[in-house]
Design an enzyme around this catalytic site. Structure first.
Site, PDB file in Angstrom:
ATOM      1  N   ASP A 102      -4.736 -13.102   3.004  1.00  0.00           N
ATOM      2  CA  ASP A 102      -6.015 -12.633   3.555  1.00  0.00           C
ATOM      3  C   ASP A 102      -7.171 -12.941   2.591  1.00  0.00           C
ATOM      4  O   ASP A 102      -8.293 -12.499   2.814  1.00  0.00           O
ATOM      5  CB  ASP A 102      -5.984 -11.156   3.932  1.00  0.00           C
ATOM      6  CG  ASP A 102      -5.143 -10.290   3.005  1.00  0.00           C
ATOM      7  OD1 ASP A 102      -4.931  -9.115   3.356  1.00  0.00           O
ATOM      8  OD2 ASP A 102      -4.702 -10.782   1.938  1.00  0.00           O
TER       9      ASP A 102
ATOM     10  N   HIS B  73      -6.286  -7.279  -0.694  1.00  0.00           N
ATOM     11  CA  HIS B  73      -6.443  -5.838  -0.902  1.00  0.00           C
ATOM     12  C   HIS B  73      -5.589  -5.388  -2.090  1.00  0.00           C
ATOM     13  O   HIS B  73      -4.457  -5.850  -2.255  1.00  0.00           O
ATOM     14  CB  HIS B  73      -5.983  -5.085   0.351  1.00  0.00           C
ATOM     15  CG  HIS B  73      -6.688  -5.488   1.596  1.00  0.00           C
ATOM     16  ND1 HIS B  73      -6.188  -6.453   2.461  1.00  0.00           N
ATOM     17  CD2 HIS B  73      -7.885  -5.098   2.115  1.00  0.00           C
ATOM     18  CE1 HIS B  73      -7.031  -6.604   3.474  1.00  0.00           C
ATOM     19  NE2 HIS B  73      -8.064  -5.804   3.296  1.00  0.00           N
TER      20      HIS B  73
ATOM     21  N   HIS C 245       0.824  -1.215   0.000  1.00  0.00           N
ATOM     22  CA  HIS C 245       0.000   0.000   0.000  1.00  0.00           C
ATOM     23  C   HIS C 245       0.858   1.265   0.000  1.00  0.00           C
ATOM     24  O   HIS C 245       0.305   2.367  -0.116  1.00  0.00           O
ATOM     25  CB  HIS C 245      -0.942   0.028   1.206  1.00  0.00           C
ATOM     26  CG  HIS C 245      -1.980  -1.036   1.177  1.00  0.00           C
ATOM     27  ND1 HIS C 245      -2.856  -1.212   0.134  1.00  0.00           N
ATOM     28  CD2 HIS C 245      -2.255  -2.020   2.069  1.00  0.00           C
ATOM     29  CE1 HIS C 245      -3.647  -2.231   0.384  1.00  0.00           C
ATOM     30  NE2 HIS C 245      -3.313  -2.757   1.541  1.00  0.00           N
TER      31      HIS C 245
ATOM     32  N   ASP D 232      -2.524 -10.456  -2.748  1.00  0.00           N
ATOM     33  CA  ASP D 232      -3.147 -10.094  -1.474  1.00  0.00           C
ATOM     34  C   ASP D 232      -4.611  -9.731  -1.733  1.00  0.00           C
ATOM     35  O   ASP D 232      -4.987  -9.287  -2.816  1.00  0.00           O
ATOM     36  CB  ASP D 232      -2.399  -8.875  -0.891  1.00  0.00           C
ATOM     37  CG  ASP D 232      -2.861  -8.521   0.505  1.00  0.00           C
ATOM     38  OD1 ASP D 232      -2.177  -8.919   1.455  1.00  0.00           O
ATOM     39  OD2 ASP D 232      -3.927  -7.868   0.630  1.00  0.00           O
TER      40      ASP D 232
HETATM   41  N1  LIG Z   1     -13.062  -1.360   6.813  1.00  0.00           N
HETATM   42  C1  LIG Z   1     -11.782  -1.384   6.119  1.00  0.00           C
HETATM   43  C2  LIG Z   1     -10.642  -1.498   7.109  1.00  0.00           C
HETATM   44  C3  LIG Z   1      -9.330  -1.710   6.361  1.00  0.00           C
HETATM   45  N2  LIG Z   1      -8.258  -1.859   7.313  1.00  0.00           N
HETATM   46  C4  LIG Z   1      -6.921  -1.767   6.727  1.00  0.00           C
HETATM   47  C5  LIG Z   1      -6.595  -2.995   5.899  1.00  0.00           C
HETATM   48  C6  LIG Z   1      -5.111  -3.010   5.563  1.00  0.00           C
HETATM   49  C7  LIG Z   1      -4.732  -4.234   4.743  1.00  0.00           C
HETATM   50  C8  LIG Z   1      -3.224  -4.390   4.667  1.00  0.00           C
HETATM   51  C9  LIG Z   1      -2.779  -5.518   3.704  1.00  0.00           C
HETATM   52  O1  LIG Z   1      -3.315  -6.762   4.117  1.00  0.00           O
HETATM   53  O2  LIG Z   1      -3.216  -5.280   2.376  1.00  0.00           O
HETATM   54  C10 LIG Z   1      -1.254  -5.598   3.724  1.00  0.00           C
HETATM   55  F1  LIG Z   1      -0.855  -6.551   2.873  1.00  0.00           F
HETATM   56  F2  LIG Z   1      -0.711  -4.446   3.353  1.00  0.00           F
HETATM   57  F3  LIG Z   1      -0.819  -5.894   4.947  1.00  0.00           F
HETATM   58 ZN   LIG Z   2      -4.332  -7.418   2.477  1.00  0.00          ZN
END
Ligand SMILES: NCCCNCCCCCC(O)(O)C(F)(F)F
Ligand SMILES: [Zn+2]
Length: 343
Positions: free
Chosen positions: A285, A198, A160, A196
């Site tokens: 995830d 996200h 990110h 991932d």
């Molecule tokens: N309601 C939405 C809440 C989102 N919270 C933040 C999620 C971050 C994900 C981080 C990730 O898993 O993408 C990484 F790989 F960078 F660690």
């Molecule tokens: Zn993630």
């Protein structure tokens, strides 16, 4: 398969994050890396090596100098203002405000260099960030030296983080810096495959106008899921980068059948790009039991991912990103690695 890992990740601990209106212990916790390391030892995947220290020369080609210079100072500036807890941003230069003059107050400068409130600092955070960066580059050097595949057990994650922004638990974009380092060592073309849950908004932003690094992202639809503001299918790159960025946004509830079709298409595009090396941003995830995610891959799917990536027949650097089902994170992440090895 060799793994590179640094115990210094553990200094990034005790930080809080804003979760649904409450300040709670961050999901991105030290036990994540420890469970993965333990699983590597249990299955006997291979040696676990400490990282070598690297300078920030390659990082300086994908991150802005002011940004990189800010990261090591955050905690000390926060503490110098008499603050404890977790150093977090409090103001962001959003639309209609000035975006050119870095303010001096640390909570505002932190916002200037963030896209969300998800990249907090404690006393040991910078040391963890640097060790994660060194972990990725040490593993990249092993791949560059002839290893077919190496696992960089990075923590904190990086995908990110953009050229001048942190967020979503990410500070230095480990996969992007490794791709740049491999280019600096003579690789002509590099593909980054981000699986991932996200979208890797930082990685996309860094290479969006470049044709030497292809970026492929499989992720939850940003219309409904974090990071929200990038990751749509129509984002294909710009300028020299046109055609070298591909997003595969998928709906909540996506399971193997649909997810693997996206992986197949991404692998075909990757093969057509004929890269010299592949960097995989490995987040697990996508797992059905992940507490913050809404895909439905099962544990048995992860070795299949590894096998498919191995079938590309290319030198491969695997960089750890996300995954929060801590009990199963080791089995799932190492499942990808053993699947790769067994191919
Ligand atoms: N309601 C939405 C809440 C989102 N919270 C933040 C999620 C971050 C994900 C981080 C990730 O898993 O993408 C990484 F790989 F960078 F660690
Ligand atoms: Zn993630």
């Amino acid at each position: 398969m060799k793994t590179v890992f640094s115990p210094k990740h553990a200094g990034h601990a005790g930080n809080l994050e804003l979760l649904a209106g409450e300040m709670l212990p961050a999901f991105e916790m030290p036990s994540r890396a420890e469970f993965i390391r333990g699983r590597i030892e249990t299955v006997g995947l291979g040696p676990i090596l400490a990282p070598e220290p690297f300078d920030l020369a390659s990082a300086g080609k994908v991150h802005d100098a002011g940004y990189l210079n800010f990261l090591p100072t955050v905690w000390d500036r926060w503490a110098a203002e008499g603050r404890g807890g977790t150093a977090l941003p409090f103001a962001w230069p959003t639309r209609g405000l000035r975006g050119d003059v870095p303010p001096q107050a640390v909570e505002a400068l932190h916002g200037y260099y963030s896209f969300d409130g998800g990249a907090g600092f404690v006393a040991g955070t910078w040391e963890a960030i640097k060790s994660s960066h060194d972990t990725a580059l040490t593993a990249a050097a092993l791949v560059n030296g002839g290893e077919r595949a190496v696992f960089a057990l990075c923590r904190p994650p990086g995908h990110h983080a953009g050229s001048s922004f942190m967020g979503g638990y990410c500070y230095v974009n480990n996969a992007a810096v490794a791709a740049q380092w491999l280019r600096d060592q003579g690789a002509g073309r590099v593909s980054i495959l981000d699986i991932d849950y996200h979208h890797g908004n930082g990685t996309q932003q860094i290479f969006y106008r470049r044709g030497d690094v292809q970026v492929l992202n499989l992720h939850a639809d940003p219309m409904v899921e974090y990071p929200f503001f990038l990751g749509h299918a129509d984002e294909r790159g710009e300028g020299e980068g046109e055609g070298f960025n591909h997003n595969y946004p998928m709906p909540f509830g996506t399971a193997w059948e649909r997810w693997s079709e996206a992986l197949e298409d991404a692998c075909a595009r990757l093969a057509a790009f004929t890269p010299d090396v592949v960097v995989v941003s490995l987040g697990v995830d996508t797992f059905e039991k992940d507490p913050i995610s809404k895909f439905r891959l099962v544990t048995e799917d992860f070795p299949k991912i590894g096998r498919r990536i191995a079938a590309l027949g290319l030198p491969t650097l695997i960089v750890m990103e996300g995954g929060y089902a801590v009990e199963e994170i080791g089995v799932n992440a190492v499942g990808v690695l053993t699947g790769f090895e067994d191919a």
